[in-house]
Design a protein around this motif. Structure first.
Motif, PDB file in Angstrom:
ATOM      1  N   MET A 141       0.854  -1.193   0.000  1.00  0.00           N
ATOM      2  CA  MET A 141       0.000   0.000   0.000  1.00  0.00           C
ATOM      3  C   MET A 141       0.883   1.232   0.000  1.00  0.00           C
ATOM      4  SD  MET A 141      -3.089   0.832  -0.293  1.00  0.00           S
ATOM      5  CE  MET A 141      -4.299  -0.336   0.354  1.00  0.00           C
ATOM      6  N   GLN A 175      -3.053   0.340   6.447  1.00  0.00           N
ATOM      7  CA  GLN A 175      -2.142   1.206   7.226  1.00  0.00           C
ATOM      8  C   GLN A 175      -2.880   1.781   8.429  1.00  0.00           C
ATOM      9  OE1 GLN A 175      -1.881   3.352   3.630  1.00  0.00           O
ATOM     10  NE2 GLN A 175       0.296   3.002   3.328  1.00  0.00           N
ATOM     11  N   ARG A 207      -2.057  -7.708   5.399  1.00  0.00           N
ATOM     12  CA  ARG A 207      -0.867  -7.243   6.130  1.00  0.00           C
ATOM     13  C   ARG A 207      -1.233  -5.917   6.824  1.00  0.00           C
ATOM     14  NH1 ARG A 207       3.672  -5.188   2.348  1.00  0.00           N
ATOM     15  NH2 ARG A 207       3.962  -7.371   1.815  1.00  0.00           N
ATOM     16  N   LYS A 213       1.967   0.080  10.282  1.00  0.00           N
ATOM     17  CA  LYS A 213       1.648   1.383  10.890  1.00  0.00           C
ATOM     18  C   LYS A 213       1.475   2.452   9.812  1.00  0.00           C
ATOM     19  CE  LYS A 213       3.671   0.531  15.414  1.00  0.00           C
ATOM     20  NZ  LYS A 213       4.630   0.978  16.458  1.00  0.00           N
ATOM     21  N   GLY A 214       2.190   2.328   8.689  1.00  0.00           N
ATOM     22  CA  GLY A 214       2.082   3.319   7.603  1.00  0.00           C
ATOM     23  C   GLY A 214       3.377   4.090   7.467  1.00  0.00           C
ATOM     24  N   ALA A 215       3.928   4.120   6.256  1.00  0.00           N
ATOM     25  CA  ALA A 215       5.266   4.684   6.046  1.00  0.00           C
ATOM     26  C   ALA A 215       5.240   6.022   5.311  1.00  0.00           C
ATOM     27  CB  ALA A 215       6.107   3.685   5.259  1.00  0.00           C
ATOM     28  N   THR A 247       5.411  -5.560  11.698  1.00  0.00           N
ATOM     29  CA  THR A 247       5.926  -4.554  12.622  1.00  0.00           C
ATOM     30  C   THR A 247       7.198  -5.082  13.276  1.00  0.00           C
ATOM     31  OG1 THR A 247       5.411  -3.215  14.584  1.00  0.00           O
ATOM     32  CG2 THR A 247       4.493  -5.431  14.546  1.00  0.00           C
ATOM     33  N   HIS A 248       8.042  -4.124  13.737  1.00  0.00           N
ATOM     34  CA  HIS A 248       9.222  -4.511  14.528  1.00  0.00           C
ATOM     35  C   HIS A 248       8.994  -4.158  15.979  1.00  0.00           C
ATOM     36  CE1 HIS A 248      10.250  -3.118  10.462  1.00  0.00           C
ATOM     37  NE2 HIS A 248      10.880  -4.265  10.415  1.00  0.00           N
ATOM     38  N   LYS A 299       2.377   9.455  17.271  1.00  0.00           N
ATOM     39  CA  LYS A 299       2.741   8.039  17.364  1.00  0.00           C
ATOM     40  C   LYS A 299       1.777   7.287  18.278  1.00  0.00           C
ATOM     41  CE  LYS A 299       6.492   4.946  18.693  1.00  0.00           C
ATOM     42  NZ  LYS A 299       5.950   3.837  17.927  1.00  0.00           N
ATOM     43  N   ASN A 309      19.023   5.775  12.484  1.00  0.00           N
ATOM     44  CA  ASN A 309      19.512   5.361  11.160  1.00  0.00           C
ATOM     45  C   ASN A 309      20.212   6.518  10.460  1.00  0.00           C
ATOM     46  OD1 ASN A 309      18.449   2.853  11.494  1.00  0.00           O
ATOM     47  ND2 ASN A 309      16.602   3.226  10.286  1.00  0.00           N
ATOM     48  N   GLU A 342      11.968   6.537   9.585  1.00  0.00           N
ATOM     49  CA  GLU A 342      11.338   5.797  10.687  1.00  0.00           C
ATOM     50  C   GLU A 342      12.159   5.851  11.963  1.00  0.00           C
ATOM     51  OE1 GLU A 342       9.141   2.622   7.778  1.00  0.00           O
ATOM     52  OE2 GLU A 342      11.038   2.084   8.706  1.00  0.00           O
ATOM     53  N   ARG A 383      13.044   4.372   5.334  1.00  0.00           N
ATOM     54  CA  ARG A 383      13.656   3.644   6.469  1.00  0.00           C
ATOM     55  C   ARG A 383      14.422   4.625   7.359  1.00  0.00           C
ATOM     56  NH1 ARG A 383      10.830   0.762   3.796  1.00  0.00           N
ATOM     57  NH2 ARG A 383       9.422   1.658   5.303  1.00  0.00           N
TER      58      ARG A 383
HETATM   59  P1  FAD Z   1       7.832   1.664  15.009  1.00  0.00           P
HETATM   60  O1  FAD Z   1       7.099   2.131  16.204  1.00  0.00           O
HETATM   61  O2  FAD Z   1       8.137   2.650  13.935  1.00  0.00           O
HETATM   62  O3  FAD Z   1       9.183   0.966  15.432  1.00  0.00           O
HETATM   63  C1  FAD Z   1       9.265   0.014  16.478  1.00  0.00           C
HETATM   64  C2  FAD Z   1      10.722  -0.380  16.645  1.00  0.00           C
HETATM   65  O4  FAD Z   1      11.154  -1.084  15.477  1.00  0.00           O
HETATM   66  C3  FAD Z   1      11.675   0.804  16.731  1.00  0.00           C
HETATM   67  O5  FAD Z   1      11.800   1.264  18.058  1.00  0.00           O
HETATM   68  C4  FAD Z   1      12.953   0.197  16.201  1.00  0.00           C
HETATM   69  O6  FAD Z   1      13.594  -0.592  17.191  1.00  0.00           O
HETATM   70  C5  FAD Z   1      12.472  -0.722  15.119  1.00  0.00           C
HETATM   71  N1  FAD Z   1      12.435  -0.041  13.804  1.00  0.00           N
HETATM   72  C6  FAD Z   1      11.351   0.375  13.128  1.00  0.00           C
HETATM   73  N2  FAD Z   1      11.693   0.920  11.946  1.00  0.00           N
HETATM   74  C7  FAD Z   1      13.029   0.857  11.891  1.00  0.00           C
HETATM   75  C8  FAD Z   1      13.988   1.257  10.925  1.00  0.00           C
HETATM   76  N3  FAD Z   1      13.633   1.833   9.772  1.00  0.00           N
HETATM   77  N4  FAD Z   1      15.300   1.031  11.187  1.00  0.00           N
HETATM   78  C9  FAD Z   1      15.694   0.436  12.333  1.00  0.00           C
HETATM   79  N5  FAD Z   1      14.825   0.030  13.292  1.00  0.00           N
HETATM   80  C10 FAD Z   1      13.519   0.241  13.075  1.00  0.00           C
HETATM   81  N6  FAD Z   1       4.277   0.637   5.025  1.00  0.00           N
HETATM   82  C11 FAD Z   1       3.389   1.068   4.097  1.00  0.00           C
HETATM   83  O7  FAD Z   1       2.941   2.219   4.163  1.00  0.00           O
HETATM   84  N7  FAD Z   1       2.967   0.225   3.088  1.00  0.00           N
HETATM   85  C12 FAD Z   1       3.392  -1.065   2.992  1.00  0.00           C
HETATM   86  O8  FAD Z   1       2.981  -1.794   2.077  1.00  0.00           O
HETATM   87  C13 FAD Z   1       4.327  -1.540   3.966  1.00  0.00           C
HETATM   88  N8  FAD Z   1       4.787  -2.814   3.933  1.00  0.00           N
HETATM   89  C14 FAD Z   1       5.580  -3.265   4.965  1.00  0.00           C
HETATM   90  C15 FAD Z   1       5.951  -4.620   5.014  1.00  0.00           C
HETATM   91  C16 FAD Z   1       6.641  -5.107   6.101  1.00  0.00           C
HETATM   92  C17 FAD Z   1       7.007  -6.556   6.147  1.00  0.00           C
HETATM   93  C18 FAD Z   1       6.980  -4.231   7.185  1.00  0.00           C
HETATM   94  C19 FAD Z   1       7.672  -4.744   8.406  1.00  0.00           C
HETATM   95  C20 FAD Z   1       6.656  -2.899   7.117  1.00  0.00           C
HETATM   96  C21 FAD Z   1       5.980  -2.393   6.017  1.00  0.00           C
HETATM   97  N9  FAD Z   1       5.648  -1.042   5.944  1.00  0.00           N
HETATM   98  C22 FAD Z   1       4.759  -0.618   4.980  1.00  0.00           C
HETATM   99  C23 FAD Z   1       6.305  -0.047   6.836  1.00  0.00           C
HETATM  100  C24 FAD Z   1       5.464   0.271   8.066  1.00  0.00           C
HETATM  101  O9  FAD Z   1       4.335   1.027   7.696  1.00  0.00           O
HETATM  102  C25 FAD Z   1       6.288   1.056   9.109  1.00  0.00           C
HETATM  103  O10 FAD Z   1       6.691   2.277   8.543  1.00  0.00           O
HETATM  104  C26 FAD Z   1       7.519   0.341   9.612  1.00  0.00           C
HETATM  105  O11 FAD Z   1       7.273  -1.020   9.781  1.00  0.00           O
HETATM  106  C27 FAD Z   1       7.972   0.911  10.994  1.00  0.00           C
HETATM  107  O12 FAD Z   1       6.988   0.723  11.941  1.00  0.00           O
HETATM  108  P2  FAD Z   1       7.018  -0.379  13.114  1.00  0.00           P
HETATM  109  O13 FAD Z   1       5.701  -1.076  13.062  1.00  0.00           O
HETATM  110  O14 FAD Z   1       8.192  -1.241  12.985  1.00  0.00           O
HETATM  111  O15 FAD Z   1       6.991   0.450  14.444  1.00  0.00           O
END
Ligand code: FAD
Length: 307
Positions: A135, A163, A184, A187-189, A226-227, A201, A296, A292, A289
């Motif tokens: 997305m 998202q 899937r 959170k939204g990027a 999510t991470h 947040k 980084n 986020e 990335r």
């Molecule tokens: P956050 O609250 O941002 O992070 C939680 C913890 O994760 C942080 O404290 C840190 O330790 C770790 N972390 C998070 N991001 C990073 C980073 N960049 N570098 C290092 N450590 C980090 N978004 C879309 O809008 N459309 C999509 O189609 C989409 N597909 C995705 C597919 C997958 C498999 C994943 C994992 C993410 C995807 N995303 C997508 C990105 C998502 O929207 C978030 O922007 C991204 O996952 C960061 O959010 P978080 O849930 O990890 O939480």
């Protein structure tokens, strides 16, 4: 403030040129990008498949000409056959950005993207691989969900992404709840206006938690992307409450992020899928990335300073 600035920069063509041309950037990019071509990404797929499944993203977005969109479609189709030849197709998925296969073309973008996505879906089904539509920003959501619905008529395993930061997502999730679709939740990027998206947040996290519970309660197959360890704990609780065993949902994480947590989850028996971007058009992905996580940016600047 750094995050929004970097997200704005992710769409700045002048800055793209400066960053892409810097030879030192490449060293940092390899932390997040699995390789520049199919050979490189297939080697990573092979290495990861002993402990996780994968989803492959051929990097690129906002392709505005038909020839470019066709090249991206062809890249996915040839990748699918390479995965099949390597015996890795069934543990893989392809993640497709519709703006790379025609959605951004001013006239007939939706139809062009649908046609190309269908051709990729046919190839994916032929080799037993899955497909999810990534997305992108909020202006693309109606078209992307409609294409997902259309593809699922023939290819029910086609996934969509929702998202949590978008205010509309609770409604979209309600619409999809009885569909059995693979969904899937992220959170939204993308940088979005307040009129359509939560800005804080804490609001996004609360919406993600709500989304998790609704997704686990639905007929859909949840892909928890999510991470964030707190969200993963919540996903575990919600899965147990709704009687979904470890094979009834999966966790997804990005290549190069939270590697320790990925290893720990794989060891604990969770189904883990790693998202593997590859290709040379990494600028937009890389900047998101950086946005986020401020750490980084520090890592990036240190690497540039060290040379
Ligand atoms: P956050 O609250 O941002 O992070 C939680 C913890 O994760 C942080 O404290 C840190 O330790 C770790 N972390 C998070 N991001 C990073 C980073 N960049 N570098 C290092 N450590 C980090 N978004 C879309 O809008 N459309 C999509 O189609 C989409 N597909 C995705 C597919 C997958 C498999 C994943 C994992 C993410 C995807 N995303 C997508 C990105 C998502 O929207 C978030 O922007 C991204 O996952 C960061 O959010 P978080 O849930 O990890 O939480």
């Amino acid at each position: 403030m750094l995050g929004p600035t970097l997200l704005r920069a992710s769409r700045n063509e002048r800055l793209r040129g400066v960053i892409e041309r810097n030879p030192l950037t490449r060293k940092v990019v390899t932390r997040f990008v699995a390789g520049e071509d199919q050979d490189a990404v297939l080697a990573v797929v092979h290495r990861l498949h002993s402990r996780a499944t994968t989803t492959l993203d051929f990097l690129g977005e906002d392709v505005s000409d038909l020839a470019g969109a066709r090249r991206v479609r062809d890249q996915y189709v040839s990748l699918l056959y390479r995965l099949h030849e390597a015996g890795e197709a069934e543990r893989s998925e392809v993640s497709v950005k519709l703006s790379a296969v025609g959605q951004s073309i001013p006239r007939d973008g939706h139809e062009t993207a649908l046609g190309h996505a269908l051709q990729i879906a046919v190839a994916a089904a032929a080799v037993g691989c899955r497909m999810t539509l990534d997305m992108e920003d909020h202006t693309t959501v109606d078209s992307t969900l409609a294409i997902g619905d259309e593809l699922r008529r023939e290819f029910p395993l086609t996934g969509n992404v929702l998202q949590a930061n978008l205010r509309r997502t609770a409604g979209d999730l309600a619409q999809l709840a009885g569909s059995g679709a693979r969904i899937r939740l992220v959170k939204g990027a993308y940088r979005e206006p307040e009129s359509v998206a939560y800005q804080r947040k804490s609001e996004v996290d609360a919406a993600y938690r709500q989304g998790l519970h609704r997704l686990m309660a639905s007929d859909c197959y949840p892909m928890v992307a999510t991470h964030d360890p707190a969200m993963i704990r919540d996903a575990n609780d919600a899965a147990q409450r709704h009687g979904k065993g470890l094979d009834g949902w999966e966790i997804q994480m990005l290549y190069g992020i939270s590697a320790g947590l990925q290893a720990q989850l794989a060891r604990s028996g969770h189904a883990l899928r790693v998202y593997l971007p590859y290709g040379t058009d990494w600028y937009g992905y890389f900047m998101r990335r950086l946005a986020e996580r401020p750490a980084n940016v520090a890592f990036f600047l240190r690497a540039l300073a060290r040379g």
